[in-house]
Scaffold this motif. Structure first.
Motif, short mmCIF file in Angstrom:
data_model
loop_
_atom_site.label_atom_id
_atom_site.label_comp_id
_atom_site.label_asym_id
_atom_site.label_seq_id
_atom_site.Cartn_x
_atom_site.Cartn_y
_atom_site.Cartn_z
N GLN A 49 -68.71 90.08 -16.49
CA GLN A 49 -69.65 89.24 -17.23
C GLN A 49 -69.81 87.86 -16.59
OE1 GLN A 49 -69.08 89.73 -21.73
NE2 GLN A 49 -67.27 90.78 -20.93
N GLY A 50 -69.54 87.81 -15.29
CA GLY A 50 -69.83 86.59 -14.54
C GLY A 50 -68.72 85.57 -14.46
N PHE A 51 -67.53 85.88 -14.99
CA PHE A 51 -66.40 84.95 -14.92
C PHE A 51 -65.68 85.09 -13.58
CE2 PHE A 51 -67.22 84.75 -19.37
CZ PHE A 51 -66.60 83.61 -19.87
N ARG A 52 -64.94 84.03 -13.23
CA ARG A 52 -64.10 84.02 -12.03
C ARG A 52 -62.69 83.60 -12.42
NH1 ARG A 52 -65.01 86.36 -7.49
NH2 ARG A 52 -64.26 84.64 -6.20
N ARG A 53 -61.71 83.97 -11.58
CA ARG A 53 -60.33 83.58 -11.84
C ARG A 53 -59.91 82.41 -10.97
NH1 ARG A 53 -55.12 84.14 -10.03
NH2 ARG A 53 -55.71 85.32 -8.17
N SER A 54 -59.14 81.48 -11.56
CA SER A 54 -58.44 80.43 -10.83
C SER A 54 -57.04 80.35 -11.41
CB SER A 54 -59.16 79.08 -10.98
OG SER A 54 -58.44 78.05 -10.32
N GLN A 55 -56.06 80.87 -10.66
CA GLN A 55 -54.69 80.99 -11.15
C GLN A 55 -54.67 81.76 -12.48
OE1 GLN A 55 -53.97 76.68 -9.31
NE2 GLN A 55 -52.23 77.32 -10.51
N ASN A 56 -54.22 81.14 -13.55
CA ASN A 56 -54.15 81.87 -14.83
C ASN A 56 -55.26 81.46 -15.79
OD1 ASN A 56 -53.26 79.31 -15.36
ND2 ASN A 56 -51.37 79.91 -16.40
N VAL A 57 -56.42 81.15 -15.23
CA VAL A 57 -57.58 80.77 -16.02
C VAL A 57 -58.79 81.57 -15.56
CG1 VAL A 57 -59.24 78.90 -16.47
CG2 VAL A 57 -56.78 78.43 -16.52
N LEU A 58 -59.62 82.01 -16.52
CA LEU A 58 -60.92 82.61 -16.22
C LEU A 58 -62.00 81.63 -16.66
CD1 LEU A 58 -60.29 86.26 -17.50
CD2 LEU A 58 -60.62 85.56 -15.12
N SER A 101 -48.24 91.01 -0.69
CA SER A 101 -48.13 90.44 -2.03
C SER A 101 -48.53 88.97 -1.98
CB SER A 101 -46.69 90.57 -2.55
OG SER A 101 -46.31 91.94 -2.65
N PRO A 102 -48.94 88.39 -3.11
CA PRO A 102 -49.42 87.00 -3.10
C PRO A 102 -48.30 85.97 -2.97
CG PRO A 102 -49.46 87.87 -5.33
CD PRO A 102 -49.09 89.02 -4.43
N TRP A 103 -47.83 85.80 -1.72
CA TRP A 103 -46.83 84.77 -1.42
C TRP A 103 -47.41 83.81 -0.40
CZ3 TRP A 103 -43.10 84.52 -4.75
CH2 TRP A 103 -42.61 85.69 -5.35
N ALA A 104 -47.22 82.53 -0.63
CA ALA A 104 -47.74 81.51 0.28
C ALA A 104 -46.77 81.29 1.44
CB ALA A 104 -47.96 80.20 -0.46
N SER A 105 -47.30 80.89 2.59
CA SER A 105 -46.48 80.60 3.76
C SER A 105 -46.93 79.29 4.39
CB SER A 105 -46.59 81.73 4.79
OG SER A 105 -47.89 81.76 5.37
N GLU A 106 -46.07 78.70 5.22
CA GLU A 106 -46.42 77.46 5.91
C GLU A 106 -47.60 77.69 6.85
OE1 GLU A 106 -43.15 75.65 7.83
OE2 GLU A 106 -41.90 75.51 6.03
N GLU A 107 -47.63 78.86 7.49
CA GLU A 107 -48.71 79.17 8.42
C GLU A 107 -50.05 79.23 7.67
OE1 GLU A 107 -49.57 82.23 12.13
OE2 GLU A 107 -48.33 82.89 10.45
N GLN A 108 -50.04 79.82 6.49
CA GLN A 108 -51.26 79.86 5.68
C GLN A 108 -51.71 78.44 5.32
OE1 GLN A 108 -50.42 82.13 2.17
NE2 GLN A 108 -49.91 84.00 3.29
N PHE A 131 -47.47 72.40 -2.46
CA PHE A 131 -47.02 72.97 -3.72
C PHE A 131 -48.20 73.48 -4.54
CE2 PHE A 131 -43.90 69.70 -2.52
CZ PHE A 131 -42.78 70.51 -2.37
N GLU A 132 -49.29 72.72 -4.54
CA GLU A 132 -50.50 73.16 -5.24
C GLU A 132 -51.10 74.38 -4.56
OE1 GLU A 132 -52.14 68.90 -6.97
OE2 GLU A 132 -52.32 69.34 -4.82
N PHE A 133 -51.03 74.41 -3.23
CA PHE A 133 -51.51 75.57 -2.50
C PHE A 133 -50.70 76.81 -2.87
CE2 PHE A 133 -50.95 78.40 1.19
CZ PHE A 133 -52.25 78.80 1.38
N ALA A 134 -49.37 76.66 -2.93
CA ALA A 134 -48.52 77.79 -3.30
C ALA A 134 -48.85 78.28 -4.70
CB ALA A 134 -47.05 77.39 -3.21
N ALA A 135 -49.15 77.35 -5.61
CA ALA A 135 -49.51 77.74 -6.98
C ALA A 135 -50.81 78.53 -6.98
CB ALA A 135 -49.62 76.51 -7.86
N MET A 136 -51.79 78.10 -6.17
CA MET A 136 -53.07 78.80 -6.10
C MET A 136 -52.87 80.25 -5.65
SD MET A 136 -56.47 77.90 -3.80
CE MET A 136 -55.75 78.44 -2.23
N ILE A 137 -51.99 80.44 -4.68
CA ILE A 137 -51.76 81.78 -4.14
C ILE A 137 -50.90 82.63 -5.07
CG2 ILE A 137 -50.72 83.09 -2.24
CD1 ILE A 137 -53.28 81.69 -1.41
N GLU A 138 -49.84 82.05 -5.59
CA GLU A 138 -48.79 82.84 -6.24
C GLU A 138 -48.93 82.97 -7.75
OE1 GLU A 138 -45.10 81.14 -4.97
OE2 GLU A 138 -45.53 81.43 -2.83
#
Length: 272
Positions: A49-58, A101-108, A131-138
């Protein structure tokens, strides 16, 4: 034994902020939390229905005087690559795909920073730290994958997509890539590869996020055949991009209460 029925998600509206796509316009979003044991069903239903996800929010754009942002997806069955897209695919035949799996890395994160500094230095994510980047990914309560692309020569990471697996397709939540390789057209390539992944998995759609008529930043999406946009409460084939315009009439958006009332929620009642 007493059974409690699941509580329906609550919807909220963000405070207006400057729109990143249309100068002089204010952006407002309708959103709800994505959590609990039925998160997958809620994500599937609202994505349709046109929604998108950002972490734990639609979320979905719900601007007071504008309905320009249209959710876009590619129908895999209706997609046929253009001549330019076939050349892009050929130029990237040396790339290797790896889904993890959704894990962040320094290279990413290093690639992410390079991409932002080059392409979106004044954007809303410009100040995002590691830290914010890791939250976005994980921080994902649903089935998500990180799709990485490396070249065969030196195994350098040159492209990443955070991708959700929906019941009816793949949703490319956020993608970034090496900004110093324009000839590869990596943004286009990653979409082409996700179409192939969806085809292999027998999934009918690839969700791309939002498309804004007339926006140069979004123009590349309209170059994919089989594109559909969510407009007027339904998915419509984009046979001609000129048929859709950036509707900025004061009455173009329904009141919030009416929007919420028209949202279809998944049936989360326990099966007996």
């Amino acid at each position: 034994m007493r059974h409690t029925l699941p509580i329906a998600p609550q919807f909220y509206v963000t405070a207006p902020q400057p729109c990143p796509y249309l100068e002089g316009r204010m952006e407002r979003k309708l959103f709800t939390a994505l959590q609990g044991e039925n998160a997958d069903k809620l994500n599937d239903s609202l994505s349709q229905q046109g929604f998108r996800r950002s972490q734990n929010v639609l979320y979905r754009p719900s601007c007071a005087e504008c309905s320009a942002c249209l959710s876009a997806r590619i129908s895999v069955a209706d997609f046929a690559p253009s001549r330019s897209q076939r050349r892009t695919a050929a130029r990237n035949e040396d790339l290797t795909r790896r889904a993890t799996s959704p894990w962040a890395s320094e290279e990413q994160y290093e690639l992410f920073r390079s991409y932002l500094d080059s392409r979106h230095a004044d954007g809303g994510m410009a100040d995002m730290d590691v830290f914010e980047f890791a939250a976005m990914i994980e921080e994902t309560p649903i089935r998500s994958r990180v799709v990485e692309y490396t070249n065969e020569d030196d195994k350098q990471l040159i492209g990443v997509s955070l991708t959700d697996v929906l019941s009816d397709g793949l949703s490319m939540v956020y993608s970034f890539y090496a900004p110093d390789m324009p000839r590869r057209s990596l943004g286009t390539w990653m979409i082409l590869d996700h179409i192939e992944i969806a085809r292999e998995a027998d999934l009918p759609y690839v969700y791309l996020g939002y498309w804004v008529p007339g926006s140069q930043k979004m123009g590349y999406k309209s170059r994919f055949s089989g594109l559909e946009v969510y407009a007027g409460g339904r998915w419509q084939k984009m046979d001609d991009p000129e048929r859709f315009n950036a509707d900025m009439h004061p009455l173009s958006t329904d009141p919030i209460a009416e929007q919420v009332a028209n949202i279809h929620l998944p049936d989360t009642r326990p099966v007996r």
